[in-house]
Design an enzyme around this catalytic site. Structure first.
Site, PDB file in Angstrom:
ATOM      1  N   THR A 125       0.841  -1.204   0.000  1.00 36.31           N
ATOM      2  CA  THR A 125       0.000   0.000   0.000  1.00 36.31           C
ATOM      3  C   THR A 125       0.874   1.251   0.000  1.00 36.31           C
ATOM      4  O   THR A 125       0.652   2.185  -0.786  1.00 36.31           O
ATOM      5  CB  THR A 125      -0.944   0.008   1.221  1.00 36.31           C
ATOM      6  OG1 THR A 125      -1.802  -1.127   1.134  1.00 36.31           O
ATOM      7  CG2 THR A 125      -1.786   1.279   1.270  1.00 36.31           C
ATOM      8  N   CYS A 169     -22.192  -7.861   2.106  1.00 37.41           N
ATOM      9  CA  CYS A 169     -23.466  -7.276   2.541  1.00 37.41           C
ATOM     10  C   CYS A 169     -23.466  -6.942   4.014  1.00 37.41           C
ATOM     11  O   CYS A 169     -23.851  -5.853   4.425  1.00 37.41           O
ATOM     12  CB  CYS A 169     -24.607  -8.242   2.264  1.00 37.41           C
ATOM     13  SG  CYS A 169     -25.202  -8.100   0.584  1.00 37.41           S
ATOM     14  N   GLN A 206       0.972  -9.628  -5.563  1.00 42.42           N
ATOM     15  CA  GLN A 206       0.490 -11.010  -5.616  1.00 42.42           C
ATOM     16  C   GLN A 206       1.475 -11.969  -6.281  1.00 42.42           C
ATOM     17  O   GLN A 206       1.273 -13.185  -6.221  1.00 42.42           O
ATOM     18  CB  GLN A 206      -0.848 -11.083  -6.372  1.00 42.42           C
ATOM     19  CG  GLN A 206      -2.039 -10.553  -5.593  1.00 42.42           C
ATOM     20  CD  GLN A 206      -2.444 -11.449  -4.429  1.00 42.42           C
ATOM     21  OE1 GLN A 206      -2.269 -12.664  -4.454  1.00 42.42           O
ATOM     22  NE2 GLN A 206      -2.992 -10.834  -3.395  1.00 42.42           N
ATOM     23  N   HIS A 259       3.909  -9.842   3.503  1.00 46.33           N
ATOM     24  CA  HIS A 259       2.989 -10.833   4.079  1.00 46.33           C
ATOM     25  C   HIS A 259       2.200 -11.607   3.039  1.00 46.33           C
ATOM     26  O   HIS A 259       1.424 -12.499   3.380  1.00 46.33           O
ATOM     27  CB  HIS A 259       2.047 -10.170   5.089  1.00 46.33           C
ATOM     28  CG  HIS A 259       0.983  -9.289   4.502  1.00 46.33           C
ATOM     29  ND1 HIS A 259      -0.329  -9.684   4.425  1.00 46.33           N
ATOM     30  CD2 HIS A 259       1.023  -8.050   3.978  1.00 46.33           C
ATOM     31  CE1 HIS A 259      -1.045  -8.703   3.895  1.00 46.33           C
ATOM     32  NE2 HIS A 259      -0.245  -7.695   3.604  1.00 46.33           N
ATOM     33  N   SER A 295       5.014  -6.804  -1.327  1.00 47.41           N
ATOM     34  CA  SER A 295       4.440  -6.922   0.018  1.00 47.41           C
ATOM     35  C   SER A 295       4.963  -8.184   0.696  1.00 47.41           C
ATOM     36  O   SER A 295       4.855  -9.278   0.139  1.00 47.41           O
ATOM     37  CB  SER A 295       2.918  -6.991  -0.076  1.00 47.41           C
ATOM     38  OG  SER A 295       2.355  -7.276   1.183  1.00 47.41           O
ATOM     39  N   THR A 330      12.859   5.121  11.211  1.00 51.10           N
ATOM     40  CA  THR A 330      13.689   4.005  11.670  1.00 51.10           C
ATOM     41  C   THR A 330      13.242   2.716  10.985  1.00 51.10           C
ATOM     42  O   THR A 330      12.053   2.425  10.909  1.00 51.10           O
ATOM     43  CB  THR A 330      13.573   3.860  13.204  1.00 51.10           C
ATOM     44  OG1 THR A 330      14.034   5.080  13.786  1.00 51.10           O
ATOM     45  CG2 THR A 330      14.401   2.694  13.716  1.00 51.10           C
TER      46      THR A 330
HETATM   47  C1  LIG Z   1      -2.255  -7.176  -0.570  1.00 54.35           C
HETATM   48  C2  LIG Z   1      -2.202  -6.321  -1.752  1.00 54.35           C
HETATM   49  C3  LIG Z   1      -1.887  -4.964  -1.645  1.00 54.35           C
HETATM   50  C4  LIG Z   1      -1.620  -4.316  -0.307  1.00 54.35           C
HETATM   51  O1  LIG Z   1      -0.448  -4.810   0.291  1.00 54.35           O
HETATM   52  P1  LIG Z   1      -0.118  -4.472   1.813  1.00 54.35           P
HETATM   53  O2  LIG Z   1       1.304  -4.910   1.964  1.00 54.35           O
HETATM   54  O3  LIG Z   1      -1.070  -5.281   2.644  1.00 54.35           O
HETATM   55  O4  LIG Z   1      -0.273  -3.008   2.013  1.00 54.35           O
HETATM   56  C5  LIG Z   1      -1.859  -4.211  -2.787  1.00 54.35           C
HETATM   57  N1  LIG Z   1      -2.112  -4.749  -3.987  1.00 54.35           N
HETATM   58  C6  LIG Z   1      -2.404  -6.045  -4.135  1.00 54.35           C
HETATM   59  C7  LIG Z   1      -2.651  -6.594  -5.507  1.00 54.35           C
HETATM   60  C8  LIG Z   1      -2.465  -6.872  -3.032  1.00 54.35           C
HETATM   61  O5  LIG Z   1      -2.777  -8.163  -3.185  1.00 54.35           O
END
Ligand SMILES: *Cc1c(COP(=O)(O)O)cnc(C)c1O
Length: 413
Positions: free
Chosen positions: A73, A332, A180, A202, A200, A238
């Site tokens: 992000t 929903c 991804q 995680h 990313s 940091t």
């Molecule tokens: C998970 C994801 C993000 C955001 O990544 P974070 O490290 O959680 O901020 C952005 N773009 C795609 C395609 C993602 O799958």
């Protein structure tokens, strides 16, 4: 509670055991700040440089072009706002598509409010962008093209290298959101032609709250964070030393395990598609059938709410049943009546977009667990459909739905 089956790895992955182990010393005895000059600090500094090397190696980059961030992000926001600001005098037009992640679309909306002009190109029924349409959208004031590498919801892999060639030819900065794909399928910044690429931690068995932006030398970009001189004065603050060590270790592991993971998960993916097509009627597969992530399955079930399936699976009522965690493009209960913008961009009618489920696997998943999850999904779908006043068996068009009424939570739950 019985052991849960986690099939929402496109949202996040479990941090690998080896990754946690590598991080541990940097939380405990080696807690120094890399900005300090005594030994505790220089050890941390070295650990960061080792991680930078490891992550660079995973994407065919040079270590000096990797900048650590808090995740994709931040990397996406930095790439978009940073390039836009640095090149504001040159032009204020950016090209993207309608099926992007919110961490792309929202910074672009923000720029739009400030006077930038954004082209949101359509995607086809499989979610693919058309490189010719990108070519045609380029103007003299275009300063950035941004595309996802693989879509997080439907798994479709974009023709990134082709778009990269167009960007190079027209000398336009090219950003790729590879959240991804990095760690899952081969990503090479040079063959993709990426000038900027978001990562990313995680999403590939690393820790949360850490990521990186690849910045090819010479790309003009202003910082998002101002402050200390970390990351060559381009990203103040940091360093998240344990997180950075973790993403470095996740990258090292990914280089060794990627080929086996691709083979295993694409096999499971195709098995799941074949199983649901055989055992559940009135479904539609979402995303490109073959040009897609090995770990992504997405389909819509007519006549039911994805969210009802998701919730029923996660809170099973039967004695001894195992919770199954999947995702849906419909929301929903959370009060958001709009189905996923990505599914709508494919041209799906709202009722099918509401009936979508995403199954995203991890490398340690077993065929037994997948079979359990599939039986559970089929059973829940059958139960919900039997209760549904709108579902007509074999009624491909779901005509009982009033499209204009949108999401009918009452009827489905
Ligand atoms: C998970 C994801 C993000 C955001 O990544 P974070 O490290 O959680 O901020 C952005 N773009 C795609 C395609 C993602 O799958």
């Amino acid at each position: 509670m019985q052991k849960a089956i986690f099939l929402d790895n496109a949202a996040t992955t479990r941090t690998g055991a080896g990754v946690v182990k590598a991080m541990q010393p940097w939380l405990e005895q080696n807690f120094g700040s890399p900005a300090t000059l005594y030994s505790l600090g220089s050890q941390a500094k070295q650990a960061i440089e080792d991680a930078r090397q490891s992550l660079a190696g995973l994407i065919g980059a040079e270590a000096k072009d990797i900048f650590f961030t808090s995740g994709a992000t931040e990397s996406n926001n930095w790439a978009i706002k940073g390039v836009a600001e640095a090149l504001a005098e040159k032009g204020r037009h950016i090209i993207t598509n309608q099926a992007e992640h919110h961490s792309i679309l929202m910074p672009l909306r923000y720029l739009e409010k400030k006077g930038w002009d954004i082209s949101y190109l359509p995607v086809d029924g499989d979610g693919l962008v058309d490189p010719d349409a990108i070519s045609a959208a380029i103007r003299p004031d275009t300063v950035l093209i941004t595309t996802v590498h693989a879509n997080h919801e439907i798994g479709t892999i974009q023709p990134v290298a082709e778009i990269g060639r167009i960007a190079a030819e027209k000398k336009i900065a090219f950003h790729v959101n590879a959240a991804q794909t990095v760690g899952h399928i081969p990503v090479d910044v040079n063959s993709l032609g990426a000038h900027l690429l978001s990562i990313s931690g995680h999403k590939f068995y690393g820790p949360k709250g850490v990521g990186a932006l690849y910045l090819k030398r010479g790309v003009r970009i202003t910082p998002l964070f101002h402050g200390g001189s970390q990351e060559k004065k381009r990203r103040a603050g940091t360093h998240n030393v344990p997180g950075i060590v973790g993403i470095g270790e996740a990258a090292r592991i990914a280089r060794n395990s990627m080929d086996a993971e691709i083979e295993k998960l694409s096999g499971l993916r195709d098995y799941i598609f074949a199983w649901v097509e055989k055992n559940i009627e009135d479904i539609r597969i979402n995303g490109h059938r073959t040009r897609r992530l090995p770990n992504n399955v997405n389909f819509s079930l007519e006549g039911i709410e994805g969210e009802s399936i998701m919730l029923s699976l996660s809170y099973p009522t039967a004695e001894g049943a195992r919770p199954v965690f999947i995702s849906t493009g419909s929301a929903c209960v959370s009060g958001n009546l709009e189905p996923s913008h990505i599914l709508l961009a494919l041209g799906l009618p709202a009722e099918l977009a509401h009936g979508s489920v995403r199954i995203s696997m991890a490398k340690e998943d077993t065929r037994e667990d997948i079979d359990y999850a599939l039986e559970a999904i089929a059973a829940v779908a059958e139960r919900l459909r039997n209760m549904s006043p709108v579902y007509k068996r074999g009624d491909k068009k779901c005509t009982a739905f009033d499209k204009s009424a949108g999401c009918d939570c009452e009827a489905a739950s």
